[in-house]
Design a protein around this motif. Structure first.
Motif, PDB file in Angstrom:
ATOM      1  N   ILE B  21       0.843  -1.205   0.000  1.00  0.00           N
ATOM      2  CA  ILE B  21       0.000   0.000   0.000  1.00  0.00           C
ATOM      3  C   ILE B  21       0.876   1.252   0.000  1.00  0.00           C
ATOM      4  N   ARG B  22       1.881   1.266   0.898  1.00  0.00           N
ATOM      5  CA  ARG B  22       2.762   2.437   1.022  1.00  0.00           C
ATOM      6  C   ARG B  22       3.593   2.666  -0.247  1.00  0.00           C
ATOM      7  N   LEU B  23       4.127   1.571  -0.810  1.00  0.00           N
ATOM      8  CA  LEU B  23       4.979   1.725  -1.992  1.00  0.00           C
ATOM      9  C   LEU B  23       4.167   2.172  -3.206  1.00  0.00           C
ATOM     10  N   GLU B  24       2.983   1.576  -3.345  1.00  0.00           N
ATOM     11  CA  GLU B  24       2.150   1.954  -4.491  1.00  0.00           C
ATOM     12  C   GLU B  24       1.705   3.402  -4.355  1.00  0.00           C
ATOM     13  N   GLN B  25       1.439   3.784  -3.119  1.00  0.00           N
ATOM     14  CA  GLN B  25       1.017   5.156  -2.874  1.00  0.00           C
ATOM     15  C   GLN B  25       2.144   6.125  -3.239  1.00  0.00           C
ATOM     16  N   ALA B  26       3.402   5.649  -3.011  1.00  0.00           N
ATOM     17  CA  ALA B  26       4.555   6.488  -3.337  1.00  0.00           C
ATOM     18  C   ALA B  26       4.901   6.427  -4.823  1.00  0.00           C
ATOM     19  N   GLY B  27       4.136   5.635  -5.579  1.00  0.00           N
ATOM     20  CA  GLY B  27       4.318   5.641  -7.022  1.00  0.00           C
ATOM     21  C   GLY B  27       5.194   4.542  -7.581  1.00  0.00           C
ATOM     22  N   TYR B  28       5.347   3.462  -6.829  1.00  0.00           N
ATOM     23  CA  TYR B  28       6.146   2.340  -7.345  1.00  0.00           C
ATOM     24  C   TYR B  28       5.242   1.209  -7.778  1.00  0.00           C
ATOM     25  N   GLU B  29       5.788   0.396  -8.722  1.00  0.00           N
ATOM     26  CA  GLU B  29       5.085  -0.827  -9.084  1.00  0.00           C
ATOM     27  C   GLU B  29       5.611  -1.922  -8.157  1.00  0.00           C
ATOM     28  N   VAL B  30       4.701  -2.693  -7.536  1.00  0.00           N
ATOM     29  CA  VAL B  30       5.149  -3.664  -6.531  1.00  0.00           C
ATOM     30  C   VAL B  30       4.910  -5.101  -6.983  1.00  0.00           C
ATOM     31  N   LEU B  31       5.986  -5.909  -6.859  1.00  0.00           N
ATOM     32  CA  LEU B  31       5.886  -7.352  -7.077  1.00  0.00           C
ATOM     33  C   LEU B  31       6.113  -7.994  -5.715  1.00  0.00           C
ATOM     34  N   THR B  32       5.510  -9.139  -5.492  1.00  0.00           N
ATOM     35  CA  THR B  32       5.731  -9.760  -4.174  1.00  0.00           C
ATOM     36  C   THR B  32       6.163 -11.211  -4.305  1.00  0.00           C
ATOM     37  N   ALA B  33       6.899 -11.668  -3.278  1.00  0.00           N
ATOM     38  CA  ALA B  33       7.292 -13.078  -3.183  1.00  0.00           C
ATOM     39  C   ALA B  33       7.254 -13.446  -1.716  1.00  0.00           C
ATOM     40  N   SER B  34       6.829 -14.690  -1.422  1.00  0.00           N
ATOM     41  CA  SER B  34       6.688 -15.048  -0.007  1.00  0.00           C
ATOM     42  C   SER B  34       7.727 -16.052   0.476  1.00  0.00           C
ATOM     43  N   ASP B  35       8.614 -16.497  -0.417  1.00  0.00           N
ATOM     44  CA  ASP B  35       9.733 -17.324   0.058  1.00  0.00           C
ATOM     45  C   ASP B  35      10.969 -17.071  -0.806  1.00  0.00           C
ATOM     46  N   GLY B  36      12.079 -17.623  -0.392  1.00  0.00           N
ATOM     47  CA  GLY B  36      13.354 -17.357  -1.051  1.00  0.00           C
ATOM     48  C   GLY B  36      13.406 -17.827  -2.487  1.00  0.00           C
ATOM     49  N   GLN B  37      12.815 -18.979  -2.699  1.00  0.00           N
ATOM     50  CA  GLN B  37      12.852 -19.542  -4.052  1.00  0.00           C
ATOM     51  C   GLN B  37      12.064 -18.674  -5.026  1.00  0.00           C
ATOM     52  N   GLU B  38      10.865 -18.293  -4.582  1.00  0.00           N
ATOM     53  CA  GLU B  38      10.013 -17.439  -5.412  1.00  0.00           C
ATOM     54  C   GLU B  38      10.720 -16.102  -5.660  1.00  0.00           C
ATOM     55  N   ALA B  39      11.421 -15.609  -4.649  1.00  0.00           N
ATOM     56  CA  ALA B  39      12.132 -14.347  -4.765  1.00  0.00           C
ATOM     57  C   ALA B  39      13.173 -14.419  -5.876  1.00  0.00           C
ATOM     58  N   LEU B  40      13.963 -15.517  -5.900  1.00  0.00           N
ATOM     59  CA  LEU B  40      14.998 -15.673  -6.928  1.00  0.00           C
ATOM     60  C   LEU B  40      14.378 -15.751  -8.318  1.00  0.00           C
ATOM     61  N   GLU B  41      13.265 -16.547  -8.422  1.00  0.00           N
ATOM     62  CA  GLU B  41      12.599 -16.697  -9.724  1.00  0.00           C
ATOM     63  C   GLU B  41      12.111 -15.347 -10.231  1.00  0.00           C
ATOM     64  N   LYS B  42      11.429 -14.582  -9.342  1.00  0.00           N
ATOM     65  CA  LYS B  42      10.851 -13.296  -9.762  1.00  0.00           C
ATOM     66  C   LYS B  42      11.944 -12.290 -10.080  1.00  0.00           C
ATOM     67  N   ALA B  43      13.033 -12.344  -9.315  1.00  0.00           N
ATOM     68  CA  ALA B  43      14.131 -11.418  -9.574  1.00  0.00           C
ATOM     69  C   ALA B  43      14.695 -11.665 -10.965  1.00  0.00           C
ATOM     70  N   ARG B  44      14.778 -12.937 -11.364  1.00  0.00           N
ATOM     71  CA  ARG B  44      15.364 -13.293 -12.651  1.00  0.00           C
ATOM     72  C   ARG B  44      14.413 -13.033 -13.811  1.00  0.00           C
ATOM     73  N   THR B  45      13.121 -13.279 -13.587  1.00  0.00           N
ATOM     74  CA  THR B  45      12.174 -13.105 -14.706  1.00  0.00           C
ATOM     75  C   THR B  45      11.709 -11.663 -14.844  1.00  0.00           C
ATOM     76  N   GLU B  46      11.533 -10.985 -13.724  1.00  0.00           N
ATOM     77  CA  GLU B  46      10.946  -9.637 -13.775  1.00  0.00           C
ATOM     78  C   GLU B  46      11.988  -8.527 -13.804  1.00  0.00           C
ATOM     79  N   ASN B  47      13.242  -8.877 -13.378  1.00  0.00           N
ATOM     80  CA  ASN B  47      14.314  -7.904 -13.320  1.00  0.00           C
ATOM     81  C   ASN B  47      13.883  -6.585 -12.657  1.00  0.00           C
TER      82      ASN B  47
END
Lengths: 634, 129
Positions: B21-47
């Motif tokens: 909520i805070r980041l979007e309000q500040a004008g950022y696009e937000v992606l989320t991940a709830s574990d380490g593996q998902e974090a690595l995957e999203k970091a690599r695919t979404e850059n």
């Protein structure tokens, strides 16, 4: 006497026998030749017999007299008198015997010469005296024997007591000979080590012996372990040097101690874990409350706003309690590491005052700050000292009634700065003054407004001041107000450098590792001063300091800058690694200078010295770390 | 100007929600991940342009995620803001050692998080409303 008669009778008998024989023969001849009158013959025979008897008595008497002399002389000699001589001048065998006897005495006297020098009493001792001496000496011998028996009894008694002391002792007593073999063990040793006497005797003791009281592991024969406190003293055993080992069983004490340590650790871990676990839900609550408060989901009515602010206030309170608990557990675990830098203390106090302004304004409290005309930067952990002032000023506001007055001041002293927070509040009773800094101590301060705290604030404050090498105390009187005073030591970059170098060296010495002091300075400072303003030079140094901090961050290293444009930093590395660190830093700093377009004008000098390779004292290390000094030659 | 993309890695869904909520309000696009593996995957695919990374994560912990990204030439430039309830000196040191660019402890003020993000993205410093 008996002797004399015996010999006389014998002699008379010997003389009489032939006389009787002669008379009988005379009688027979007379009867042949016609008997003269019997009266004549009988008269003649009687006269003959009497004459012979008298002769025998007289000659026996002479003989006995000589023998008696001999007897006396023998007795004299026997009593030790070798000077007596036999005087018999009979001209017969008796005189010969007497001469031989005298010769014998002379010969004995010559042979026994030395003994003559013995005490006269003994020499002159008569037979009775001998008996007396014998009696006395027998009595003495008897006494000695009695004493001996008594001594033996005493000895046995003391041996028995000694035996019972050693045998009944609850400490293990072991005699170990010089070859390390066990020569004696008492029953306690058998019990403590669970090892029978047979398993000890003649076996190696095993545990190294030194003459210092120390703790040893007891490994029992049947398994199981314990702890003992061993003392070794020198002794002799059956005439040989040996060690007397006593072992006091401290297994139970040790277990209790370990339990306590574990329990304390458990408490610290528990507080730490629970606090951390509480943080996440608290963060979530805080975040959503602030989202609502910022009216992101929609407008709030006055009632909602009021209740929300109560929620937010209590979230903050809960956060503070958790932070206090975490701080105390960190202090207990000695995990608080100060991040000290030279900072402006006045601005910290001003920040805190601003932060409390809504509260002081609300209570109509007059707030005053008093700072010295020129206040140099203090070497402190800004966050921690802010925490200290927040605590003290927060308390002052809490316990000062409306329209009161609070003063925060800094006073420069010779060796330190004194900070005071004075209020006109309710004060603290004399009997409670020494409880103020004790944790969880909340005495009757009901008149104070606002929510109760944890009772940890001042305990934490004290610990933080002590970590800064300062002191804290309070002066107060009931209903007159309180004055909290604490000190912070004065540091100059020079004293600080010295302190850091010494601490780092100590740490390196303890961990048997190395430590390197680096020194970077601006080359040709006088020329630089013509080129740049002092401010510009300061900012360049500050930038370099920042770069150093950034590249050294996270390794417990320290960067210090002094007014002469010298930068010191300590790195926990040996000589070889120091070289790598230096080349890496040279590269980084040159990149920076090139990037700033300063590469042509600003040149840097590097110096370094490693402990213990180059120097073993702080002074020497600082001297050798000066740029341009080769540490291995200086 | 396109919106900057921020990957928020956090296993507490409700906390992700608040940060989002805070980041979007500040004008950022937000992606989320709830574990380490998902974090690595999203970091690599979404850059993403920046990653807000919690440390205690299921599967792969935050330190490992950070180190893996920082060792990868393709992703090492992505700034990482570490977010944790563990506020001990050694945790922070370890964080910097694996290449984190900033370290924020919970409970945090969202203003601090936004200011750090703005600083690392090199844009204008966020000013609270």
């Amino acid at each position: 006497m008996r002797l004399r008669f015996k010999i006389r009778y014998k002699l008379a008998f010997i003389f009489c026998l032939p006389a009787l024989l002669l008379i009988c023969v005379g009688e027979i001849i007379a009867s042949f030749w016609g008997y003269p009158p019997l009266g004549y013959i009988l008269l003649f025979s009687a006269i003959m017999f009497a004459f012979l008897l008298a002769m025998a008595f007289i000659s026996g008497g002479i003989l006995v007299k000589s023998i008696k002399k001999l007897h006396r002389a023998t007795e004299e000699i026997a009593s030790g008198n070798l000077d007596c001589r036999l005087n018999i001048q009979s001209g017969d065998e008796m005189e010969q015997l007497a001469d031989s006897f005298n010769d014998m005495i002379v010969a004995i006297k010559e042979k026994r010469g030395p003994i003559e020098e013995r005490p006269a009493t003994l020499g002159k001792a008569a037979p009775g005296r001998y008996q007396k001496i014998l009696q006395t000496s027998a009595k003495a011998t008897l006494n000695v024997l009695e004493d001996l028996v008594k001594v033996e009894d005493d000895l046995e008694l003391s041996q028995q007591s000694f035996h019972s002391i050693v045998e009944e002792s609850t400490d293990a007593i072991i005699i170990v000979d010089r070859n390390g073999f066990v020569r004696y063990v008492n029953p306690a040793a058998e019990t403590i080590f669970e090892r029978m006497k047979e398993d000890w005797m003649g076996h190696l003791f095993g545990t190294p012996l030194n003459h210092e009281r120390r703790e040893i592991d007891i490994s029992r024969l049947k398994g199981g372990r314990g702890t003992g406190e061993m003392t070794v003293t020198e002794t002799t055993w059956l005439g040989e040097k040996a060690d007397l080992v006593t072992v006091h069983d401290i297994t139970e004490r040790k277990i209790a101690e370990e339990k306590l340590i574990k329990l304390d650790q458990l408490k610290t871990d528990f507080v730490s874990t629970v606090s951390h676990e509480l943080r996440t839900p608290l963060t979530i609550m805080k975040e959503y409350a602030s989202i609502i408060s910022d009216e992101l989901p929609g407008k709030l009515n006055p009632g909602q706003r009021k209740y929300l602010s109560i929620i937010e206030g209590n979230i903050d309170r809960l956060s503070q309690i958790i932070e206090d608990l975490l701080d105390i557990s960190r202090i207990d675990a000695q995990k608080v590491v100060l991040k000290r830098e030279f900072v402006d203390l006045a601005s910290i106090i001003n920040d805190v005052v601003t932060q409390f302004k809504p509260k002081t304004d609300g209570k109509q409290i007059e707030f005053k700050t008093v700072f010295p005309a020129s206040l140099p930067p203090l070497y402190i952990d800004a966050d921690r000292i802010r925490q200290v002032f927040t605590n003290l000023i927060g308390n002052a506001i809490k316990f000062t009634p409306p329209n009161g007055k609070i003063i925060a001041e800094i006073i420069g002293k010779e060796m330190e700065f004194e900070c005071r927070v004075t209020d006109t509040g309710i004060g603290i009773a004399a009997e409670n003054l020494d409880k103020v800094f004790t944790r969880f101590e909340q005495f009757d301060r009901t008149e104070g407004s606002g929510a109760k705290g944890t009772g940890l604030g001042l305990a934490i404050t004290k610990a933080l001041i002590q970590l800064h090498h300062g002191r804290i105390w309070v002066e107060s009187a009931l209903n007159e107000g309180s004055k909290f005073i604490f000190t912070l030591p004065k540091y100059t970059p020079a004293t600080l450098l010295q302190e850091h170098v010494m601490n780092s060296m100590k740490e390196a010495a303890i961990s048997a590792s190395a430590m390197t002091l680096f020194n970077i300075s601006l080359a040709d400072p006088s020329k630089l001063k013509e080129e740049f303003s002092q401010e510009r030079l300061d900012s360049i140094l500050k930038e370099i300091e920042g770069l150093l901090r950034k590249s050294l961050r996270g390794r417990g290293d320290i960067v210090l800058r002094n007014s002469h444009g010298l930068l010191y930093f300590l790195v926990n590395c040996d000589k070889e690694n120091a070289l790598k660190v230096e080349s890496r830093l040279r590269q980084k700093l040159s990149d920076y200078l090139v990037g700033q377009g300063l590469a042509e004008k600003v040149k840097l000098h590097f110096g370094r010295a490693t402990y213990p390779d180059d120097a073993t004292s702080a002074e020497e290390l600082m001297k050798k770390a000066r740029p341009g000094v080769d540490p291995s030659k200086a | 100007m396109t919106k900057k993309k921020i990957l928020v890695v956090e296993d507490e869904a409700e906390l992700i929600g608040a940060i989002q909520i805070r980041l979007e309000q500040a004008g950022y696009e937000v992606l989320t991940a709830s574990d380490g593996q998902e974090a690595l995957e999203k970091a690599r695919t979404e850059n993403p342009d920046l990653i807000v990374l919690d440390l205690m994560l299921p599967k792969i912990d935050g330190y490992k995620v950070c180190r893996m990204l920082k060792f990868d030439e393709k992703y090492k430039k992505i700034p990482v803001v570490m977010l944790t309830a563990r506020a001990q000196e050694k945790d922070e040191n370890l964080g910097y050692e694996v290449g984190a660019n900033a370290f924020i402890t919970k409970p945090f003020k969202y203003q601090v998080l936004l200011a750090k993000i703005a600083e690392l993205l090199g844009g204008s410093v966020f000013k609270p409303l």
